[in-house]
Design a protein around this motif. Structure first.
Motif, PDB file in Angstrom:
ATOM      1  N   VAL A  86     -44.837 -21.020 -34.954  1.00 42.08           N
ATOM      2  CA  VAL A  86     -45.856 -20.001 -35.177  1.00 42.08           C
ATOM      3  C   VAL A  86     -47.032 -20.324 -34.269  1.00 42.08           C
ATOM      4  CG1 VAL A  86     -47.533 -19.068 -36.825  1.00 42.08           C
ATOM      5  CG2 VAL A  86     -45.195 -19.583 -37.573  1.00 42.08           C
ATOM      6  N   ASN A  87     -47.490 -19.326 -33.533  1.00 43.48           N
ATOM      7  CA  ASN A  87     -48.682 -19.461 -32.704  1.00 43.48           C
ATOM      8  C   ASN A  87     -49.620 -18.332 -33.071  1.00 43.48           C
ATOM      9  OD1 ASN A  87     -47.869 -21.714 -30.958  1.00 43.48           O
ATOM     10  ND2 ASN A  87     -46.282 -20.289 -30.305  1.00 43.48           N
ATOM     11  N   GLY A  88     -50.845 -18.688 -33.450  1.00 42.78           N
ATOM     12  CA  GLY A  88     -51.786 -17.659 -33.871  1.00 42.78           C
ATOM     13  C   GLY A  88     -53.229 -18.090 -33.695  1.00 42.78           C
ATOM     14  N   ILE A  89     -54.099 -17.226 -34.130  1.00 39.67           N
ATOM     15  CA  ILE A  89     -55.542 -17.465 -34.092  1.00 39.67           C
ATOM     16  C   ILE A  89     -56.073 -17.379 -35.516  1.00 39.67           C
ATOM     17  CG2 ILE A  89     -57.773 -16.641 -33.241  1.00 39.67           C
ATOM     18  CD1 ILE A  89     -56.209 -17.390 -30.901  1.00 39.67           C
ATOM     19  N   GLY A  90     -56.847 -18.389 -35.911  1.00 38.62           N
ATOM     20  CA  GLY A  90     -57.466 -18.403 -37.224  1.00 38.62           C
ATOM     21  C   GLY A  90     -58.958 -18.138 -37.108  1.00 38.62           C
ATOM     22  N   SER A  91     -59.491 -17.458 -38.093  1.00 39.08           N
ATOM     23  CA  SER A  91     -60.914 -17.141 -38.117  1.00 39.08           C
ATOM     24  C   SER A  91     -61.406 -17.277 -39.553  1.00 39.08           C
ATOM     25  CB  SER A  91     -61.135 -15.719 -37.613  1.00 39.08           C
ATOM     26  OG  SER A  91     -62.488 -15.363 -37.676  1.00 39.08           O
TER      27      SER A  91
END
Length: 144
Positions: A86-91
């Motif tokens: 899984v590759n993502g962006i967290g905010s």
């Protein structure tokens, strides 16, 4: 945006099919003060595999820091090796120094071994290759 008027209107908001949903715990080996926490992972099939979830990260250096991130990204299942990535962006929000808050954005990378029960998580700025283990599985419908 229209207000839903029925159960069918609410269901129409959904997209794709949830193929996996689980909760993991993670830690930094060798230090009880370093980042540790939990994350949820939901993988949905919407054309490609989409990943989303929430992370709760605690560190104990100096004063306690608590960070909550919501992340979205892409999941890939490798049928040859059985690994899921899984590759993502967290905010989200970091709370530190007794209720001071700061906005946080971080890359999130998860690598799960075959069976998706354990693996590693990297959260930009918090830690690399932290071991993670599945603590609760809701749905397991991934292609094998």
């Amino acid at each position: 945006m229209a207000t839903p008027n029925s159960h069918e209107d609410i269901l129409a908001l959904g997209e794709g099919r949830v193929v996996f949903e689980g909760t993991y715990s993670f830690h930094t080996p060798g230090s009880i003060n370093a980042p540790q926490g939990t994350f949820t992972l939901t993988i949905s099939e919407v054309g490609e595999l989409k990943a989303s979830g929430k992370m709760e990260i605690t560190t104990l250096w100096g004063t306690t820091t608590h960070t909550s991130l919501t992340y979205n990204g892409v999941a890939e299942f490798n049928g040859s090796t059985g690994y899921t990535t899984v590759n993502g962006i967290g905010s989200g929000t970091m709370t530190y120094d007794f209720n001071k808050k700061r906005h946080v954005v971080a890359n999130v990378n998860i690598s799960l071994k075959p069976g998706m029960r354990e693996g590693e998580v990297t959260i930009q700025g918090f830690g690399e290759d932290m071991p993670c283990v599945l603590t609760k599985m809701e749905i397991d419908d991934l292609p094998r």
